[in-house]
Design a protein around this motif. Sequence first.
Motif, PDB file in Angstrom:
ATOM      1  N   ALA A 311      45.654 -32.346  51.574  1.00 26.80           N
ATOM      2  CA  ALA A 311      46.221 -32.126  50.145  1.00 26.80           C
ATOM      3  C   ALA A 311      46.967 -33.217  49.942  1.00 26.80           C
ATOM      4  O   ALA A 311      47.312 -34.194  49.403  1.00 26.80           O
ATOM      5  CB  ALA A 311      47.593 -31.144  50.956  1.00 26.80           C
ATOM      6  N   VAL A 312      47.982 -34.185  51.514  1.00 19.81           N
ATOM      7  CA  VAL A 312      48.816 -35.484  50.964  1.00 19.81           C
ATOM      8  C   VAL A 312      46.935 -36.507  50.345  1.00 19.81           C
ATOM      9  O   VAL A 312      47.912 -36.768  49.994  1.00 19.81           O
ATOM     10  CB  VAL A 312      48.447 -36.313  52.222  1.00 19.81           C
ATOM     11  N   ASN A 313      45.722 -35.887  51.339  1.00 24.33           N
ATOM     12  CA  ASN A 313      45.138 -36.890  50.041  1.00 24.33           C
ATOM     13  C   ASN A 313      44.854 -37.303  49.235  1.00 24.33           C
ATOM     14  O   ASN A 313      44.033 -37.770  47.581  1.00 24.33           O
ATOM     15  CB  ASN A 313      43.949 -37.373  51.162  1.00 24.33           C
ATOM     16  N   ALA A 314      45.174 -36.076  48.485  1.00 28.11           N
ATOM     17  CA  ALA A 314      44.231 -35.171  46.769  1.00 28.11           C
ATOM     18  C   ALA A 314      45.492 -35.493  46.349  1.00 28.11           C
ATOM     19  O   ALA A 314      45.144 -35.360  44.881  1.00 28.11           O
ATOM     20  CB  ALA A 314      43.723 -33.529  46.795  1.00 28.11           C
ATOM     21  N   ASP A 315      46.230 -35.679  46.555  1.00 28.43           N
ATOM     22  CA  ASP A 315      48.054 -35.879  45.106  1.00 28.43           C
ATOM     23  C   ASP A 315      48.318 -37.237  46.257  1.00 28.43           C
ATOM     24  O   ASP A 315      49.571 -36.820  46.500  1.00 28.43           O
ATOM     25  CB  ASP A 315      48.489 -34.186  45.447  1.00 28.43           C
ATOM     26  N   PRO A 316      47.894 -37.961  45.358  1.00 25.81           N
ATOM     27  CA  PRO A 316      48.889 -39.796  45.642  1.00 25.81           C
ATOM     28  C   PRO A 316      50.478 -39.680  45.111  1.00 25.81           C
ATOM     29  O   PRO A 316      50.939 -40.401  45.863  1.00 25.81           O
ATOM     30  CB  PRO A 316      48.036 -40.737  44.987  1.00 25.81           C
ATOM     31  N   GLY A 317      50.402 -38.140  44.087  1.00 23.55           N
ATOM     32  CA  GLY A 317      51.881 -38.422  43.213  1.00 23.55           C
ATOM     33  C   GLY A 317      52.727 -37.954  44.750  1.00 23.55           C
ATOM     34  O   GLY A 317      53.756 -37.273  44.158  1.00 23.55           O
ATOM     35  N   GLN A 318      51.599 -37.019  45.773  1.00 23.04           N
ATOM     36  CA  GLN A 318      52.925 -36.023  46.367  1.00 23.04           C
ATOM     37  C   GLN A 318      53.815 -35.656  45.614  1.00 23.04           C
ATOM     38  O   GLN A 318      55.164 -34.963  45.774  1.00 23.04           O
ATOM     39  CB  GLN A 318      54.019 -37.376  46.636  1.00 23.04           C
ATOM     40  N   ASN A 319      53.424 -34.310  45.077  1.00 22.59           N
ATOM     41  CA  ASN A 319      53.881 -33.568  44.312  1.00 22.59           C
ATOM     42  C   ASN A 319      54.249 -31.916  44.908  1.00 22.59           C
ATOM     43  O   ASN A 319      54.721 -31.370  44.767  1.00 22.59           O
ATOM     44  CB  ASN A 319      52.971 -32.960  43.392  1.00 22.59           C
ATOM     45  N   THR A 320      53.378 -32.648  46.786  1.00 32.14           N
ATOM     46  CA  THR A 320      53.930 -31.583  47.557  1.00 32.14           C
ATOM     47  C   THR A 320      54.759 -31.937  48.169  1.00 32.14           C
ATOM     48  O   THR A 320      54.536 -33.185  48.637  1.00 32.14           O
ATOM     49  CB  THR A 320      52.483 -30.366  48.292  1.00 32.14           C
ATOM     50  N   ASP A 321      54.915 -30.849  49.191  1.00 35.51           N
ATOM     51  CA  ASP A 321      55.902 -31.976  50.669  1.00 35.51           C
ATOM     52  C   ASP A 321      54.710 -31.599  52.596  1.00 35.51           C
ATOM     53  O   ASP A 321      54.418 -31.731  53.201  1.00 35.51           O
ATOM     54  CB  ASP A 321      56.493 -30.672  50.590  1.00 35.51           C
ATOM     55  N   ALA A 322      53.230 -31.886  51.989  1.00 34.45           N
ATOM     56  CA  ALA A 322      51.747 -31.689  53.063  1.00 34.45           C
ATOM     57  C   ALA A 322      52.440 -32.982  53.489  1.00 34.45           C
ATOM     58  O   ALA A 322      52.518 -32.764  54.990  1.00 34.45           O
ATOM     59  CB  ALA A 322      50.624 -31.507  51.514  1.00 34.45           C
ATOM     60  N   GLU A 323      52.909 -34.125  53.306  1.00 36.03           N
ATOM     61  CA  GLU A 323      53.238 -35.252  53.696  1.00 36.03           C
ATOM     62  C   GLU A 323      54.347 -34.637  55.333  1.00 36.03           C
ATOM     63  O   GLU A 323      53.763 -34.760  55.995  1.00 36.03           O
ATOM     64  CB  GLU A 323      53.382 -36.489  53.121  1.00 36.03           C
ATOM     65  N   SER A 324      55.097 -34.302  54.854  1.00 40.36           N
ATOM     66  CA  SER A 324      56.015 -33.984  55.909  1.00 40.36           C
ATOM     67  C   SER A 324      55.316 -32.612  57.117  1.00 40.36           C
ATOM     68  O   SER A 324      56.211 -32.555  58.289  1.00 40.36           O
ATOM     69  CB  SER A 324      57.465 -33.560  55.158  1.00 40.36           C
ATOM     70  N   ARG A 325      54.892 -31.717  56.223  1.00 39.90           N
ATOM     71  CA  ARG A 325      54.262 -30.447  56.994  1.00 39.90           C
ATOM     72  C   ARG A 325      53.662 -31.484  58.287  1.00 39.90           C
ATOM     73  O   ARG A 325      52.984 -30.812  59.041  1.00 39.90           O
ATOM     74  CB  ARG A 325      53.841 -29.252  56.075  1.00 39.90           C
ATOM     75  N   LEU A 326      52.446 -32.175  57.867  1.00 40.96           N
ATOM     76  CA  LEU A 326      51.268 -32.995  58.448  1.00 40.96           C
ATOM     77  C   LEU A 326      52.302 -33.685  60.084  1.00 40.96           C
ATOM     78  O   LEU A 326      52.277 -33.329  60.951  1.00 40.96           O
ATOM     79  CB  LEU A 326      50.747 -33.661  57.674  1.00 40.96           C
ATOM     80  N   ALA A 327      53.917 -33.877  59.509  1.00 39.75           N
ATOM     81  CA  ALA A 327      54.073 -34.683  60.112  1.00 39.75           C
ATOM     82  C   ALA A 327      54.442 -34.217  61.413  1.00 39.75           C
ATOM     83  O   ALA A 327      54.714 -34.469  62.621  1.00 39.75           O
ATOM     84  CB  ALA A 327      55.028 -35.591  59.975  1.00 39.75           C
ATOM     85  N   GLU A 328      55.213 -32.594  60.816  1.00 40.26           N
ATOM     86  CA  GLU A 328      55.528 -31.610  61.636  1.00 40.26           C
ATOM     87  C   GLU A 328      54.910 -31.337  62.788  1.00 40.26           C
ATOM     88  O   GLU A 328      54.666 -31.189  64.146  1.00 40.26           O
ATOM     89  CB  GLU A 328      56.307 -30.231  61.083  1.00 40.26           C
TER      90      GLU A 328
END
Length: 331
Positions: A311-328
């Motif tokens: 999800a992070v890679n699919a959306d460089p604009g970071q319109n979701t909070d997938a990056e923070s979920r991944l970090a968790e």
Amino acid sequence: MNESRSEQPDRTPRRGDGDVPRRGDRASGGVRRDNSSFGERRGKRYDGPESGERRRAGGQRGGQERGDSSGAPADRRGGASRGDHRGGGRPGDDRRTAGRPGQDARQAARADEPDLPEDIEPADLDTEVRRDLRGLDKANADTVARHLVAAMYFVDDDPELALAHGRAAKNRAGRIGVVRETLGVLAYRAGEWSEALGELRAARRISGGPGLLAMMADCERGLERPQKAIELARGEESRQLEGEDLVELRIVEAGARVDMGQLDAALVTLQDAGANADAVGEEAARLDYAYAEVLLAAGRRDEAAAWFGHAVNADPGQNTDAESRLAELEG
């Protein structure tokens, strides 16, 4: 307001624009959204200040809908209105004061309307929506327009106040589809599932079309009726949807299946909707995000982390909070 309206993003309601956060939307202000709903359902997260102090004691008593004035029409023969005992009617049957059924309730609701910020003008409303208000008298149309703009201004920070503005608009213009749709969205954002569902249904009866199905299905989930949500998602009208609207509906359907413990069916639903680790774009990111959530619900933590990464890679604009979920998950 702390900031001038001109400095705020355009939140004015537009016909068919739910203006509602969708699957995995990134929260503003650094607060992570609760994405456990596997769908659009977001209302319980928008905790704003109490709006009671902002409600007026007297309220706006401006223009009303055409044909909705407070007095009975005058006798066409030029005499007193019927029911006036001075013109031969029975004492106590003065229709000028009694009004029509429901009018007293509308007037009482107007007395409790929330204050309208002075810097919000009718012209701030989207032009297309303003055209829908042309059936009202001008004073009432202007007030309705200002309530709609105020509702979308406050919706993120104070959803209860935004909802109060939406209810005020409905009280003045309840037969206009975009007004009912906007109120439905506002009730949805505030977690008032029953009210939201009723208003969205009313908007569809007035305006027609297959729109709003995903939000309606998610309301059914909020009311703990996941089977109803699935029925909406798989009904005849769903076949008229395509693109983003269909993706959102399938995401909500997957959430309903998770509610019912049908985790494998939820994964299949998202696969059929196009979940693909190699796809790119915001739509793909939403599907990847939803797929990750279902995997996490199934206890497949490593796979969930991988799909949050997709999800992070699919959306460089970071319109979701997938990056923070991944970090968790990786923390």
